[in-house]
Scaffold this motif. Structure first.
Motif, short mmCIF file in Angstrom:
data_model
loop_
_atom_site.label_atom_id
_atom_site.label_comp_id
_atom_site.label_asym_id
_atom_site.label_seq_id
_atom_site.Cartn_x
_atom_site.Cartn_y
_atom_site.Cartn_z
N TYR A 115 0.83 -1.21 0.00
CA TYR A 115 0.00 0.00 0.00
C TYR A 115 0.87 1.26 0.00
O TYR A 115 0.57 2.23 -0.72
CB TYR A 115 -0.94 0.00 1.21
N ALA A 124 2.47 1.75 -3.42
CA ALA A 124 1.50 2.07 -4.46
C ALA A 124 0.95 3.48 -4.36
O ALA A 124 0.65 4.12 -5.38
CB ALA A 124 0.35 1.06 -4.43
N HIS A 125 0.81 4.01 -3.13
CA HIS A 125 0.07 5.26 -2.97
C HIS A 125 0.85 6.43 -2.35
O HIS A 125 0.40 7.56 -2.44
CB HIS A 125 -1.19 5.00 -2.12
N THR A 168 5.56 10.37 -3.84
CA THR A 168 4.58 11.45 -3.97
C THR A 168 5.05 12.67 -3.17
O THR A 168 6.07 12.63 -2.48
CB THR A 168 3.20 11.01 -3.43
N LEU A 222 -3.90 13.34 0.77
CA LEU A 222 -3.61 12.05 0.13
C LEU A 222 -4.89 11.25 -0.04
O LEU A 222 -5.17 10.73 -1.13
CB LEU A 222 -2.62 11.25 0.98
N MET A 250 -7.04 10.08 -3.39
CA MET A 250 -7.36 8.67 -3.65
C MET A 250 -8.86 8.50 -3.90
O MET A 250 -9.27 7.72 -4.78
CB MET A 250 -6.92 7.79 -2.48
N LYS A 269 -9.79 9.48 -7.34
CA LYS A 269 -9.38 8.46 -8.31
C LYS A 269 -10.28 7.23 -8.27
O LYS A 269 -10.12 6.30 -9.06
CB LYS A 269 -7.94 8.04 -8.05
N TYR A 328 -10.86 5.13 -5.52
CA TYR A 328 -10.53 4.05 -4.59
C TYR A 328 -11.65 3.90 -3.56
O TYR A 328 -12.21 4.88 -3.09
CB TYR A 328 -9.20 4.31 -3.90
N THR A 368 -9.85 0.14 0.59
CA THR A 368 -8.49 0.52 0.23
C THR A 368 -8.02 1.69 1.09
O THR A 368 -6.88 1.71 1.58
CB THR A 368 -8.40 0.90 -1.26
N MET A 423 -4.88 1.81 3.71
CA MET A 423 -3.83 2.82 3.59
C MET A 423 -3.70 3.60 4.90
O MET A 423 -2.59 3.89 5.37
CB MET A 423 -4.15 3.77 2.44
#
Length: 409
Positions: A98, A101-102, A106, A124, A128, A131, A133, A137, A141
Motif C-alpha cells: 500500500y 503504491a500510494h 509522492t 492524500l 485517492m 481516483k 478508490y 483501500t 492505507m
C-alpha cells in the motif's frame, strides 16, 4: 592533524589540533556517521564534546537525524528495523504494497516527516477518493500510515499522529456483484464437458459450494477432508511473500483471523468432487510434487506440506493470480465455442465474485446470518452485515412482502 597543541598539551582520544588554522577538533563515529565539533578554545571544545556525549546517551543524536528524514526515508528505516516485529508477515507485506503504491515518491512521501500534519494526510486520501478508490483501500492505507506515525511518535519525531482523525465517509464501498445462476450453470457444464479443463471442475465446485477465500481453498490438505462425516476443516491459508526477504514466493500460513478456522458440513456434490479430485491425483502418480513451506505468522519456515488437495499442473499451489489466469483461459475457450454454436457466452469474473455468489445464494436460501458469517470465516456476523448490507436489504424486502400478505380485516 596534531595530537598535541601549540602549548604542548597532550590531547584526549578524539581530540585533534589543526595547527594550520589554529583550531581544535573533536570527532566521533556514531552508527557509521562521523560527527565533528570545532572551536578555537580547548576548554570550550570539551564542553561541546560533553554535551554531544549526553546527546548520544539520551539517543538525541539519532532522533535529530531521523527528524531530517523524509517520510519515504523513514518508511525504509521502519521496514529495516521494526516493520516485521510483532506483526504477521502478511500484514507487513500489505503495508509495503500500500505504501509503495500510494505514497512512495509522492509529494507526501518527499516531505520531512516532522513537517507532516493532518491536512497533508487528508489530501492524500482526498486524492485517492477522486481516483475512485473504495473505502476498504482507504482504510488499509490509513492503517499503514497510522502504524508508521505511531512509531514516529515513539521515536519522538512527531508530537502526535497526523492520521489519527482522518475521515473519508463519502468514499464508496464498491459493488460486489454476484455471478448469475445462468452463468454459474454455463461454467459448470463447460468444465464437465471440456477435455482440457475438466480436471479443474472439482476445484470450482469447492469454491462455489464453500465460499472460501482462494488462499484457504488452495491450502486444503487431505488430512482436513473427512469423507465419512462429509466435513472439511479450513485451518490454514496460502499466502504470497517477497522472495528477497523470506526466501520463497508462496507458503502456507495461518488463516486471516482465528475465526477463519472452521469445520463445515458439506453436501454430496462436494464429496463426489473431492473423490474425483483424489482419483485424478492418483492417476497422475509419479508426476512432480512440489513441497510448499509451512510458516508461522512471522514468515519463519516450520515445516513443509506436500499433500495439498488442489495443485496446478506443474505441482505448484494455486494462488490468486494463477486462478485469475485460469479463469481467463476458461472463459476464452468457452466463448470461442459458444460463438460457433450460438449459445450463451461466459462473462469474465473474479475469484472473489465466487465467494460473493456463495454468500448471495446463502442469504437467498434463508440461511441464518450467524451461520453465513461462520462459513465465510468472518470475525463476527457484524463483519458479514457490513460487507453484505445490500443483500440483507434485498432479503428484508422479500420478507416484508411475505409478511404483508397477512391481511386481517
Amino acid at each position: 592533524m596534531d595530537r598535541k597543541d601549540k602549548k604542548g598539551r597532550k590531547l584526549r582520544v578524539g581530540e585533534y589540533y589543526d595547527s594550520k588554522n589554529d583550531r581544535y577538533l573533536f570527532r566521533k563515529m556514531i552508527n557509521g556517521k562521523r560527527y565533528t565539533i570545532t572551536d578555537e578554545d580547548l576548554i570550550t571544545l570539551r564542553k561541546k564534546a560533553a554535551a554531544l556525549t549526553i546527546d548520544i546517551e539520551n539517543n538525541n543524536i539519532y532522533t535529530r537525524d531521523m527528524e531530517k528524514m523524509t517520510l519515504d526515508e523513514y518508511f525504509e528505516c521502519w521496514c529495516e528495523n521494526s516493520g516485521k516485529s510483532g506483526r504477521k508477515a502478511t500484514t507487513y507485506m500489505n503495508y509495503q504494497a500500500y505504501y509503495n503504491a500510494h505514497v512512495k515518491g509522492t509529494e507526501l512521501g518527499r516531505m520531512a516527516i516532522r513537517s507532516i500534519r493532518k491536512t497533508h494526510c487528508q489530501k492524500l486520501f482526498n486524492d485517492m477518493m477522486k481516483k475512485g478508490y473504495k473505502k476498504s483501500t482507504l482504510n488499509n492505507m490509513k492503517g499503514c500510515l497510522s502504524v508508521l506515525f505511531s512509531e514516529a511518535e515513539d521515536d519522538d519525531i512527531v508530537m502526535k499522529n497526523p492520521c489519527k482523525n482522518i475521515r473519508f465517509i463519502q468514499a464508496g464501498k464498491g459493488e460486489r456483484e454476484a455471478i448469475s445462476e445462468e452463468q454459474v450453470e454455463t461454467l459448470i457444464n463447460f468444465l464437465k464437458g471440456d477435455e482440457e479443463f475438466a480436471e479443474y471442475y472439482p476445484f470450482f465446485v469447492i469454491l462455489f459450494n464453500l465460499g472460501t477465500r482462494i488462499g484457504e481453498a488452495s491450502a486444503i490438505t487431505w488430512d482436513c477432508v473427512d469423507f465419512s462425516n462429509s466435513k472439511i476443516t479450513i485451518n490454514k491459508a496460502l499466502n504470497r511473500y517477497r522472495k528477497k526477504e523470506y526466501g520463497f514466493t508462496v507458503a502456507i500460513g495461518s488463516t486471516k483471523s482465528k475465526n477463519g478456522i472452521r469445520t463445515v458440513k458439506v453436501n454430496e456434490i462436494v464429496i463426489r468432487a473431492l473423490k474425483e479430485q483424489r482419483r485424478l491425483q492418483l492417476q497422475k502418480e509419479g508426476s512432480v510434487t512440489i513441497k510448499i513451506p509451512r510458516v508461522d505468522d512471522y514468515g519463519r519456515v516450520i515445516s513443509e506440506i506436500d499433500n495439498l488437495v488442489f495443485t496446478q499442473a506443474n505441482g505448484q499451489a494455486w494462488y490468486e493470480p494463477a486462478v485469475i489466469s485460469l479463469i481467463h483461459r476458461i472463459v476464452k475457450k468457452q466463448n470461442e465455442q459458444a460463438e460457433q454454436k450460438g449459445t450463451v457466452k461466459l462473462q469474465y469474473f473474479t475469484p472473489h465474485q465466487i465467494r460473493h455468489t456463495y454468500t448471495t445464494m446463502a442469504f437467498e436460501a434463508g440461511v441464518d446470518e450467524k451461520e453465513v458469517a461462520f462459513r465465510l470465516g468472518h470475525a463476527s456476523e457484524i463483519t458479514t452485515r457490513e460487507v453484505y448490507t445490500h443483500l440483507r436489504g434485498q432479503k428484508k424486502q422479500e420478507q416484508d412482502e411475505i409478511v404483508n400478505r397477512i391481511q386481517i380485516g
